[in-house]
Design an enzyme around this catalytic site. Structure first.
Site, mmCIF file in Angstrom:
data_model
loop_
_atom_site.group_PDB
_atom_site.id
_atom_site.type_symbol
_atom_site.label_atom_id
_atom_site.label_comp_id
_atom_site.label_asym_id
_atom_site.label_seq_id
_atom_site.Cartn_x
_atom_site.Cartn_y
_atom_site.Cartn_z
ATOM 1 N N SER A 14 0.834 -1.215 0.000
ATOM 2 C CA SER A 14 0.000 0.000 0.000
ATOM 3 C C SER A 14 0.861 1.255 0.000
ATOM 4 O O SER A 14 1.869 1.349 0.699
ATOM 5 C CB SER A 14 -0.901 0.012 1.240
ATOM 6 O OG SER A 14 -1.507 1.285 1.366
ATOM 7 N N LYS A 65 -13.721 -3.530 2.714
ATOM 8 C CA LYS A 65 -14.560 -2.324 2.620
ATOM 9 C C LYS A 65 -16.036 -2.591 2.901
ATOM 10 O O LYS A 65 -16.703 -1.771 3.518
ATOM 11 C CB LYS A 65 -14.440 -1.699 1.223
ATOM 12 C CG LYS A 65 -13.094 -1.047 0.950
ATOM 13 C CD LYS A 65 -13.123 -0.367 -0.418
ATOM 14 C CE LYS A 65 -11.756 0.079 -0.839
ATOM 15 N NZ LYS A 65 -11.764 0.826 -2.100
ATOM 16 N N HIS A 153 -24.359 -8.743 -17.591
ATOM 17 C CA HIS A 153 -25.234 -7.604 -17.886
ATOM 18 C C HIS A 153 -26.256 -7.332 -16.777
ATOM 19 O O HIS A 153 -26.563 -6.178 -16.468
ATOM 20 C CB HIS A 153 -25.940 -7.848 -19.226
ATOM 21 C CG HIS A 153 -26.812 -6.705 -19.658
ATOM 22 N ND1 HIS A 153 -26.357 -5.401 -19.715
ATOM 23 C CD2 HIS A 153 -28.125 -6.671 -20.032
ATOM 24 C CE1 HIS A 153 -27.343 -4.616 -20.122
ATOM 25 N NE2 HIS A 153 -28.422 -5.350 -20.320
#
Ligand code: ATR
Length: 273
Positions: A14, A65, A153
């Site tokens: 990071s 997250k 999709h």
């Protein structure tokens, strides 16, 4: 000294400590910023321990997250819309506030490159977490149209339906995309495997702006491909990385750091310039 860190797995590479250390120096803020790599099932405990031991705030990256979203006490509106948290701040009254600065970072970086978003036709490739985080901040810039295309999709359709109330967003299958677009943003992880989203080369023209949220020491596969087909303005996600960090720093410290010099130093650090 006030302590901050980034949680991720893996997180060793990071650049956040590098970026935030430069921000702190530039704004004369006394803080230290480190790394934490808990086992994937130990994130919740590690987060609690960090704040119990006096941590002031943290960033959260892959794969935590979405979990962070469920662990904080309060969510900002943009974190709610993103469905994910990349920045946590311990407020003065002891509340863990979850925020998401990724989309704001993308928009800030696009603007710093002189890309006009108002009244533009934007094509967003991908319908995962990165796309979700970008949608509300992009729509807030009032594009004339925002089209989402995704390999699966139905995921693009779901996302378009979810954000429909915020602006003119639709889903189109890759093979049905009709140009011209002013800006294409690649939020897919295809470049990580050196793969390309299945975009027709005819959609690339000389005046199009191309943005890949990925970055590396050399051009991503998508940027190489777009250049080969005539795109003159191409941008990678390094600027977004610095801008989302600046936004997080502002949330924590109430002071906005400059990003230009930090981006230059980061590029030097990565060997890009
Ligand atoms: P992130 O949080 O980074 O967005 P993600 O949620 O795993 O990661 O989503 C990855 C996105 O990249 C998805 O939209 C994925 O398409 P699918 O929904 O069809 O899986 C897209 N993606 C990954 N590899 C791809 C490839 N080779 N070509 C096209 N799209 C790809």
């Amino acid at each position: 000294m006030d302590r901050y860190l980034v949680f991720g797995h893996p997180v060793r590479h990071s650049k956040s400590p590098f970026i935030h250390t430069l921000f702190a120096r530039q704004t004369q803020q006394e803080l230290e910023y480190g790394l934490a790599e808990p086992a994937v099932d130990e994130f919740a405990q590690a987060l609690r321990t960090f704040f119990d031991q006096g941590g002031k705030g943290c960033n959260v990256t892959v794969p935590f997250k979405e979990q962070a979203f469920t662990l904080v006490d309060r969510l900002s509106l943009r974190a709610k819309r993103a469905g994910a948290v990349n920045t946590i701040k311990l407020t003065d009254d002891g509340v863990l506030l979850g925020d998401n600065t990724d989309g704001a970072g993308l928009v800030a970086d696009l603007k710093s490159h002189g890309v006009t978003l108002a009244d533009s036709r934007i094509l967003l490739l991908g319908a995962g977490g990165a796309a979700r985080g970008a949608l509300a901040p992009l729509l807030a810039e009032l594009p004339s149209e925002l089209v989402i295309a995704n390999r699966t999709h139905t995921k693009a359709q779901q996302l378009a339906a979810e954000f429909h109330d915020l602006g003119p967003v639709t889903a189109q299958a890759y093979e049905q995309l009709a140009g011209p677009f002013d800006l294409v943003i690649n939020s897919t992880s295809a470049s990580l495997q050196g793969e390309l989203p299945p975009l027709a080369p005819a959609l690339i023209h000389t005046d199009i702006a191309i943005y890949d949220m990925m970055y590396g020491a050399s051009d991503t596969a998508f940027i190489c491909w777009a250049k080969q087909h005539g795109a003159r303005q191409t941008m990678d996600g390094l600027g977004m990385l610095v801008e989302q960090a600046a936004e997080a720093f502002t949330v924590w410290r109430g002071i906005r750091p400059g990003t230009k010099q930090v981006l230059r130093e980061l590029k030097r650090n990565l060997g890009v310039i």
